[in-house]
Each structure stands twice: as structure tokens, then as C-alpha cells.
Design a protein around this motif. Structure first.
Motif, PDB file in Angstrom:
ATOM      1  N   LYS A   1      10.493   3.774  15.753  1.00 12.87           N
ATOM      2  CA  LYS A   1      10.657   5.036  15.916  1.00 12.87           C
ATOM      3  C   LYS A   1      11.473   5.756  14.979  1.00 12.87           C
ATOM      4  O   LYS A   1      11.231   6.723  14.353  1.00 12.87           O
ATOM      5  N   ARG A   2      12.631   5.021  14.557  1.00 11.49           N
ATOM      6  CA  ARG A   2      13.500   5.415  13.515  1.00 11.49           C
ATOM      7  C   ARG A   2      12.821   5.294  12.181  1.00 11.49           C
ATOM      8  O   ARG A   2      13.036   6.181  11.181  1.00 11.49           O
ATOM      9  N   TYR A   3      12.128   4.269  12.141  1.00 10.65           N
ATOM     10  CA  TYR A   3      11.307   3.993  10.997  1.00 10.65           C
ATOM     11  C   TYR A   3      10.318   5.231  10.362  1.00 10.65           C
ATOM     12  O   TYR A   3      10.262   5.799   9.589  1.00 10.65           O
TER      13      TYR A   3
ATOM     14  N   ILE B   1       8.166   9.536   7.635  1.00  4.07           N
ATOM     15  CA  ILE B   1       6.708  10.247   7.574  1.00  4.07           C
ATOM     16  C   ILE B   1       7.012  11.480   6.472  1.00  4.07           C
ATOM     17  O   ILE B   1       5.668  11.794   5.818  1.00  4.07           O
ATOM     18  N   PRO B   2       8.187  11.944   6.199  1.00  8.09           N
ATOM     19  CA  PRO B   2       7.882  13.198   5.106  1.00  8.09           C
ATOM     20  C   PRO B   2       7.388  12.404   4.029  1.00  8.09           C
ATOM     21  O   PRO B   2       7.165  13.315   2.946  1.00  8.09           O
TER      22      PRO B   2
ATOM     23  N   MET C   1       0.753  -1.056  -0.160  1.00  7.32           N
ATOM     24  CA  MET C   1      -0.011   0.078   0.149  1.00  7.32           C
ATOM     25  C   MET C   1       0.720   1.337   0.081  1.00  7.32           C
ATOM     26  O   MET C   1       0.410   2.419  -0.533  1.00  7.32           O
ATOM     27  N   ILE C   2       2.003   1.198   0.677  1.00  5.00           N
ATOM     28  CA  ILE C   2       2.941   2.173   0.748  1.00  5.00           C
ATOM     29  C   ILE C   2       4.441   1.658   0.438  1.00  5.00           C
ATOM     30  O   ILE C   2       4.725   0.714   0.733  1.00  5.00           O
ATOM     31  N   ASN C   3       5.186   2.639  -0.225  1.00  6.01           N
ATOM     32  CA  ASN C   3       6.332   2.153  -0.671  1.00  6.01           C
ATOM     33  C   ASN C   3       7.469   2.427   0.238  1.00  6.01           C
ATOM     34  O   ASN C   3       8.218   3.423   0.317  1.00  6.01           O
ATOM     35  N   ASP C   4       7.504   1.838   1.405  1.00 10.88           N
ATOM     36  CA  ASP C   4       8.338   2.105   2.576  1.00 10.88           C
ATOM     37  C   ASP C   4       9.463   1.252   3.184  1.00 10.88           C
ATOM     38  O   ASP C   4       9.991   1.530   3.891  1.00 10.88           O
TER      39      ASP C   4
ATOM     40  N   ASP D   1      -4.173   6.471   9.844  1.00 10.69           N
ATOM     41  CA  ASP D   1      -4.670   7.731  10.530  1.00 10.69           C
ATOM     42  C   ASP D   1      -3.818   8.727   9.682  1.00 10.69           C
ATOM     43  O   ASP D   1      -4.486   9.863   9.571  1.00 10.69           O
ATOM     44  N   GLY D   2      -2.701   8.448   9.543  1.00 11.94           N
ATOM     45  CA  GLY D   2      -1.792   9.728   8.526  1.00 11.94           C
ATOM     46  C   GLY D   2      -2.316   9.770   7.151  1.00 11.94           C
ATOM     47  O   GLY D   2      -2.471  10.971   6.968  1.00 11.94           O
ATOM     48  N   LEU D   3      -2.855   8.836   6.485  1.00 12.00           N
ATOM     49  CA  LEU D   3      -3.457   9.054   5.251  1.00 12.00           C
ATOM     50  C   LEU D   3      -4.954   9.073   5.304  1.00 12.00           C
ATOM     51  O   LEU D   3      -5.561   9.229   4.280  1.00 12.00           O
ATOM     52  N   LYS D   4      -5.654   8.850   6.477  1.00 13.92           N
ATOM     53  CA  LYS D   4      -7.093   8.885   6.534  1.00 13.92           C
ATOM     54  C   LYS D   4      -7.775   8.103   5.520  1.00 13.92           C
ATOM     55  O   LYS D   4      -8.574   8.440   4.722  1.00 13.92           O
ATOM     56  N   ILE D   5      -7.433   6.634   5.777  1.00 15.89           N
ATOM     57  CA  ILE D   5      -7.974   5.693   4.941  1.00 15.89           C
ATOM     58  C   ILE D   5      -8.591   4.787   5.709  1.00 15.89           C
ATOM     59  O   ILE D   5      -9.081   3.691   5.254  1.00 15.89           O
ATOM     60  N   ARG D   6      -8.689   4.792   7.005  1.00 18.18           N
ATOM     61  CA  ARG D   6      -9.096   3.645   7.818  1.00 18.18           C
ATOM     62  C   ARG D   6     -10.433   3.327   7.287  1.00 18.18           C
ATOM     63  O   ARG D   6     -10.929   1.845   7.660  1.00 18.18           O
ATOM     64  N   GLU D   7     -11.481   4.071   6.948  1.00 13.87           N
ATOM     65  CA  GLU D   7     -12.999   3.767   6.730  1.00 13.87           C
ATOM     66  C   GLU D   7     -13.019   2.832   5.428  1.00 13.87           C
ATOM     67  O   GLU D   7     -14.087   2.120   5.423  1.00 13.87           O
TER      68      GLU D   7
END
Length: 223
Positions: free
Chosen positions: A82-84, A89-90, A19-22, A128-134
Motif C-alpha cells: 500500500k505504501r509503495y 502512483i504519481p 519496465m518501470i523505474n520504481d 492496468d494503470g498503464l493499459k498494456i496487458r494486451e
């Protein structure tokens, strides 16, 4: 990729790398702790190969089961997350096209879940950061299973929570162990090529196709 004519009743998404490229940021966090904090000398690529499963499983694969006490594992895991998050986050964003897919799938009545080896702390960070929980009717995290991928428990629990038979669920994954988990759960899979090369998935027969993002037009045949 073949035209996908079967209409799945549910989509189950892995999170990291799907879902995210992290995944780069997870690897960098562990690489930093392993080498700078713990005094080891592991290459980035060698750490990357261990980036699946729960945090204590990553540590056990690299160091063995007797290296750390349970409290040390907890402390290292908290530090790593925490480091991740600080590093990623940016750059926090859905992979291209995923928001549109979520919208269309919901409008078509396709149920959706997350089945991830991430801890709840990190899943909440993304949702929550991307507001997609719904969009998600069920969430299965590392905290909800006894055995992580490639064991099928994660995906089977997600299917059960949705009330959908495993064979009617389509999994989106980015890692070979995740694809193996879907196979063990009796589920087909679409692979995001964000983290691993296509050649690394050669042994798996449950893959319907490979995509580099969710803008691939073949996905429209799923809905």
C-alpha cells in the motif's frame, strides 16, 4: 553492446526496475516499515541490497526466520505494498522507449511475457494503470512460483506458458539475482541500469549488453 543478430522468439520482462523505474519506492516503503514501525536502524542502502524475491524472503533476510508469525508477515506485506503504490502512483510510467518496443515486437510476432518476483496485486497495478496487458501472453508472478529468483522457476514457467524453448527467450532484467535466474534458466539477458551499477554484474556470462532505457538503437537488431 554487440550487434544482436540472433532473432529471439520471445521476450520475457522483469517488472520492477525493468519496465518501470520504481525500485526506489519499494525500498522507501520497506525502509519506513523497518525503521519507523519496527524500531530498527537500517540504512537505506542496506535495505536496498535486500530488494529481491518475495516479501517474506526480504523480511527473513533482514530479521531471520523466527521474528514474525505468518499472519504478521501477511500484514507487513500488505502495508508495504500500500505504501509503495501510494508513493509511486504519481510517477507511474514505462521506461522510455518500452511502449514502442512492445508495439514493434508484437507486430513482428515476438511473444512476450512478464516474469517477476512482484505479487499479482502489484503487477495488475502496473498493467492496468498503464493499459498494456494486451501485449503479454503470459504472466508469472511471485504467487505462481515456489522459489523466487535466482531460482530459474519464474523464467522457465514463462517460457513454458509461451510454448517457447528457454534458449529462444531473451530476458530483460535490472538486478543481479534476476540475471542469475536467467542464467540458471539457460537464457540470455539484457540489463537495464536503472537500479544497479554495471560492476555488480561482472560475474554473469549471459549478458548481451547494458541499456539505460529502451531507446537504445541496438534493440532494433533484435527484431
Amino acid at each position: 553492446m554487440q550487434v544482436l543478430e540472433f532473432k529471439y522468439k520471445a521476450f520475457i520482462f522483469d517488472l520492477n526496475g525493468t519496465m518501470i523505474n520504481d525500485m526506489e519506492y519499494h525500498t522507501m516503503a520497506w525502509h519506513s516499515i523497518i525503521n519507523k514501525d519496527l524500531g530498527e536502524n537500517h540504512s537505506y542502502e542496506s535495505v536496498k541490497k535486500e530488494m529481491y524475491g518475495k516479501n517474506h524472503e526480504v523480511l527473513e533476510r533482514i530479521f531471520g526466520k523466527e521474528r514474525f508469525t505468518p499472519q504478521e508477515i501477511i500484514n507487513l506485506s500488505i502495508d508495504k505494498e500500500k505504501r509503495y503504490q501510494e508513493g509511486y502512483i504519481p510517477h507511474l510510467a514505462l521506461i522510455d522507449g518500452l511502449y514502442e518496443l512492445l508495439e514493434i515486437a508484437r507486430s513482428k510476432g515476438v511473444l512476450m511475457a512478464i516474469g517477476s518476483a512482484a505479487i499479482t496485486f502489484n503487477i495488475n497495478f502496473v498493467l492496468d494503470g498503464l493499459k498494456i496487458r494486451e501485449y503479454f501472453k503470459a504472466i508469472v508472478s511471485a504467487d505462481d512460483v515456489e522459489i523466487s529468483k535466482p531460482n530459474p522457476e519464474t523464467f522457465l514457467k514463462a517460457a513454458k506458458a509461451l510454448g517457447i524453448n528457454p534458449s529462444d527467450c531473451l530476458v530483460f532484467e535490472d538486478a543481479p539475482k534476476g540475471v542469475e535466474s536467467a542464467y540458471n534458466a539457460g537464457m540470455k539477458c539484457i540489463v537495464l541500469t536503472t537500479t544497479h551499477d554495471i560492476e555488480e554484474f561482472a560475474e554473469y556470462s549471459n549478458i548481451l549488453g547494458f541499456i539505460d532505457n529502451f531507446k537504445n538503437p541496438i534493440l532494433k537488431t533484435l527484431l
